[in-house]
Design a protein around this motif. Structure first.
Motif, PDB file in Angstrom:
ATOM      1  N   MET A 170       0.616  -1.161   0.127  1.00 10.98           N
ATOM      2  CA  MET A 170      -0.147  -0.084  -0.051  1.00 10.98           C
ATOM      3  C   MET A 170       0.842   1.350  -0.146  1.00 10.98           C
ATOM      4  N   ALA A 171       1.845   1.338   0.473  1.00  7.16           N
ATOM      5  CA  ALA A 171       2.842   2.562   0.782  1.00  7.16           C
ATOM      6  C   ALA A 171       3.444   2.732  -0.696  1.00  7.16           C
ATOM      7  N   ALA A 172       3.814   1.590  -1.243  1.00  7.75           N
ATOM      8  CA  ALA A 172       4.526   1.642  -2.374  1.00  7.75           C
ATOM      9  C   ALA A 172       3.565   2.273  -3.428  1.00  7.75           C
ATOM     10  N   ALA A 173       2.148   1.620  -3.610  1.00  6.83           N
ATOM     11  CA  ALA A 173       1.210   2.310  -4.522  1.00  6.83           C
ATOM     12  C   ALA A 173       0.821   3.745  -4.323  1.00  6.83           C
ATOM     13  N   SER A 174       0.801   3.986  -3.189  1.00  8.91           N
ATOM     14  CA  SER A 174       0.504   5.656  -3.057  1.00  8.91           C
ATOM     15  C   SER A 174       1.644   6.672  -3.104  1.00  8.91           C
ATOM     16  N   ASN A 175       2.784   5.973  -3.200  1.00 16.68           N
ATOM     17  CA  ASN A 175       4.113   6.560  -3.526  1.00 16.68           C
ATOM     18  C   ASN A 175       4.053   6.857  -5.000  1.00 16.68           C
ATOM     19  N   ILE A 176       3.610   6.022  -5.630  1.00 19.65           N
ATOM     20  CA  ILE A 176       3.742   6.227  -7.160  1.00 19.65           C
ATOM     21  C   ILE A 176       2.424   6.876  -7.873  1.00 19.65           C
ATOM     22  N   MET A 177       1.406   6.812  -7.027  1.00 20.00           N
ATOM     23  CA  MET A 177       0.188   7.486  -7.657  1.00 20.00           C
ATOM     24  C   MET A 177       0.273   8.975  -7.997  1.00 20.00           C
ATOM     25  N   MET A 178       0.939   9.742  -7.122  1.00 23.87           N
ATOM     26  CA  MET A 178       1.032  11.280  -7.240  1.00 23.87           C
ATOM     27  C   MET A 178       1.919  11.430  -8.267  1.00 23.87           C
ATOM     28  N   THR A 179       2.859  10.609  -8.728  1.00 26.93           N
ATOM     29  CA  THR A 179       3.540  10.987 -10.067  1.00 26.93           C
ATOM     30  C   THR A 179       2.842  10.796 -11.462  1.00 26.93           C
ATOM     31  N   LEU A 180       1.651  10.124 -11.302  1.00 29.40           N
ATOM     32  CA  LEU A 180       0.838   9.869 -12.394  1.00 29.40           C
ATOM     33  C   LEU A 180       0.226  11.073 -13.139  1.00 29.40           C
ATOM     34  N   THR A 181      -0.637  11.700 -12.497  1.00 34.94           N
ATOM     35  CA  THR A 181      -1.403  13.151 -12.786  1.00 34.94           C
ATOM     36  C   THR A 181      -1.436  13.938 -11.911  1.00 34.94           C
TER      37      THR A 181
END
Length: 62
Positions: free
Chosen positions: A1-12
């Motif tokens: 979960m921490a890894a996924a939330s870290n990646i999400m902000m760089t998407l859009t």
């Protein structure tokens, strides 16, 4: 979960709860957001591949 939330902000510029506040306040332009997002996506990918690969090797799965 921490890894996924870290990646999400760089998407859009609307990928996480804080992103609209940062983008909407005029703190950064859309071009800057996408440029920095791309760089951070590459950094995240390298971290997952390099450190994750070492971790999987230590666990004996790779």
């Amino acid at each position: 979960m921490a890894a996924a939330s870290n990646i999400m902000m760089t998407l859009t510029h609307y990928a996480t709860g804080t992103a609209p506040i940062i983008f909407g306040s005029g703190y950064s332009t859309l071009g800057e957001w996408w440029k920095v997002g791309f760089i951070m996506s590459v950094v995240n990918l390298l971290v997952f591949v390099v450190i994750g690969g070492i971790w999987w090797k230590l666990l004996g799965y790779w």
